[in-house]
Design an enzyme around this catalytic site. Structure first.
Site, PDB file in Angstrom:
ATOM      1  N   ASN A 291       0.827  -1.203   0.000  1.00 54.62           N
ATOM      2  CA  ASN A 291       0.000   0.000   0.000  1.00 54.62           C
ATOM      3  C   ASN A 291       0.860   1.252   0.000  1.00 54.62           C
ATOM      4  O   ASN A 291       1.907   1.317   0.634  1.00 54.62           O
ATOM      5  CB  ASN A 291      -1.031  -0.009   1.142  1.00 54.62           C
ATOM      6  CG  ASN A 291      -0.479  -0.343   2.501  1.00 54.62           C
ATOM      7  OD1 ASN A 291       0.470  -1.097   2.636  1.00 54.62           O
ATOM      8  ND2 ASN A 291      -1.070   0.223   3.524  1.00 54.62           N
TER       9      ASN A 291
ATOM     10  N   GLU B 276       0.382   5.187   0.637  1.00 56.15           N
ATOM     11  CA  GLU B 276      -0.532   6.195   1.182  1.00 56.15           C
ATOM     12  C   GLU B 276      -0.141   7.596   0.741  1.00 56.15           C
ATOM     13  O   GLU B 276       0.926   7.823   0.157  1.00 56.15           O
ATOM     14  CB  GLU B 276      -0.576   6.058   2.706  1.00 56.15           C
ATOM     15  CG  GLU B 276      -1.153   4.702   3.100  1.00 56.15           C
ATOM     16  CD  GLU B 276      -1.388   4.526   4.588  1.00 56.15           C
ATOM     17  OE1 GLU B 276      -0.939   5.369   5.400  1.00 56.15           O
ATOM     18  OE2 GLU B 276      -2.044   3.528   4.954  1.00 56.15           O
TER      19      GLU B 276
ATOM     20  N   CYS C  38      -4.269   0.746  -2.434  1.00 56.67           N
ATOM     21  CA  CYS C  38      -4.078  -0.533  -1.733  1.00 56.67           C
ATOM     22  C   CYS C  38      -2.993  -1.371  -2.431  1.00 56.67           C
ATOM     23  O   CYS C  38      -2.764  -1.250  -3.641  1.00 56.67           O
ATOM     24  CB  CYS C  38      -5.360  -1.339  -1.759  1.00 56.67           C
ATOM     25  SG  CYS C  38      -6.704  -0.673  -0.789  1.00 56.67           S
TER      26      CYS C  38
ATOM     27  N   GLU D 112      -3.037  -4.511  -3.233  1.00 56.66           N
ATOM     28  CA  GLU D 112      -3.530  -5.418  -4.273  1.00 56.66           C
ATOM     29  C   GLU D 112      -3.620  -4.718  -5.629  1.00 56.66           C
ATOM     30  O   GLU D 112      -3.302  -5.284  -6.672  1.00 56.66           O
ATOM     31  CB  GLU D 112      -4.919  -5.964  -3.901  1.00 56.66           C
ATOM     32  CG  GLU D 112      -4.945  -6.817  -2.643  1.00 56.66           C
ATOM     33  CD  GLU D 112      -5.116  -6.024  -1.351  1.00 56.66           C
ATOM     34  OE1 GLU D 112      -4.743  -4.830  -1.309  1.00 56.66           O
ATOM     35  OE2 GLU D 112      -5.611  -6.607  -0.377  1.00 56.66           O
TER      36      GLU D 112
HETATM   37  N1  THU Z   1      -5.289  -1.530   2.377  1.00 56.24           N
HETATM   38  C1  THU Z   1      -4.745  -2.342   1.444  1.00 56.24           C
HETATM   39  O1  THU Z   1      -3.599  -2.159   1.016  1.00 56.24           O
HETATM   40  N2  THU Z   1      -5.502  -3.368   0.970  1.00 56.24           N
HETATM   41  C2  THU Z   1      -6.773  -3.633   1.376  1.00 56.24           C
HETATM   42  O2  THU Z   1      -7.422  -4.504   0.811  1.00 56.24           O
HETATM   43  C3  THU Z   1      -7.361  -2.899   2.488  1.00 56.24           C
HETATM   44  C4  THU Z   1      -6.617  -1.692   2.916  1.00 56.24           C
HETATM   45  C5  THU Z   1      -4.495  -0.398   2.864  1.00 56.24           C
HETATM   46  C6  THU Z   1      -5.041   0.945   2.448  1.00 56.24           C
HETATM   47  C7  THU Z   1      -4.478   1.831   3.523  1.00 56.24           C
HETATM   48  O3  THU Z   1      -3.173   2.237   3.151  1.00 56.24           O
HETATM   49  C8  THU Z   1      -4.380   0.935   4.757  1.00 56.24           C
HETATM   50  O4  THU Z   1      -4.458  -0.391   4.269  1.00 56.24           O
HETATM   51  C9  THU Z   1      -5.491   1.160   5.765  1.00 56.24           C
HETATM   52  O5  THU Z   1      -6.741   1.103   5.195  1.00 56.24           O
END
Ligand code: THU
Length: 161
Positions: free
Chosen positions: A63, A65, A74, A76
């Protein structure tokens, strides 16, 4: 009277990584490595995702941000868009996902969010084959779905356009 439709999903639960097939153990270990490189200074929730392509190539994502929160992405989707961009004609066979929070220990399997399920299922439709998906927390059980469609029934797809 309205007819009822029942949607059933069968998932597999593994007690530990050592129970997984060797190629998936490797894929999950690579997801752990990717997870630790996540850029998650706001949520402190690190996610790693790896894709196994039919050639054996592994694509990693984590992820990313952003100070403008919705601009982040995210793990994925970082992984699957990379695969789509660099290996557009290679089928994705498997996906491994792992998550770790710096705030608390996650021992339950963390599934992909709804938006990622929709993004991922696009590639199952595109390649006309399923992506087996394994997900876990920092440690503990691993859940396997045979297809993204098992995690996202009633998909919105190109047939509707
Ligand atoms: N996040 C992911 O990378 N994949 C997911 O399926 C759910 C959430 C990340 C997004 C964000 O950076 C952190 O997790 C908290 O939501």
């Amino acid at each position: 009277m309205a007819k009822k439709i029942k949607i059933e999903t069968e998932l597999e639960v593994f007690e530990s990584i050592s129970e997984l097939p060797t190629s998936i153990q490797n894929l999950m270990n690579k997801a752990h490595e990717a997870r630790e490189k996540a850029y998650a200074p706001y949520s402190h929730f690190r996610v790693g995702a790896t894709l196994l392509l039919e050639s054996g190539t592994i694509i990693s994502g984590n992820n990313q941000e952003n100070a403008a929160y919705p601009s982040g992405l995210c793990a994925e989707r970082v992984a699957v868009y990379h695969a789509g961009a660099v290996y557009p004609s290679q089928k994705i066979t498997s996906l491994a996902i792992t998550a770790r929070s710096l705030n608390k220990k996650i021992t339950e399997p963390i599934p992909p969010c709804g938006a990622c399920r929709q993004a991922l299922v696009e590639y199952e439709v595109k390649q006309e084959s399923d992506i087996e998906t394994y997900f876990m927390g920092e440690s503990g059980k691993i859940i396997k779905a045979n297809s993204i469609k098992d995690l996202l029934p009633l998909i919105f797809n190109k047939e509707y356009l």
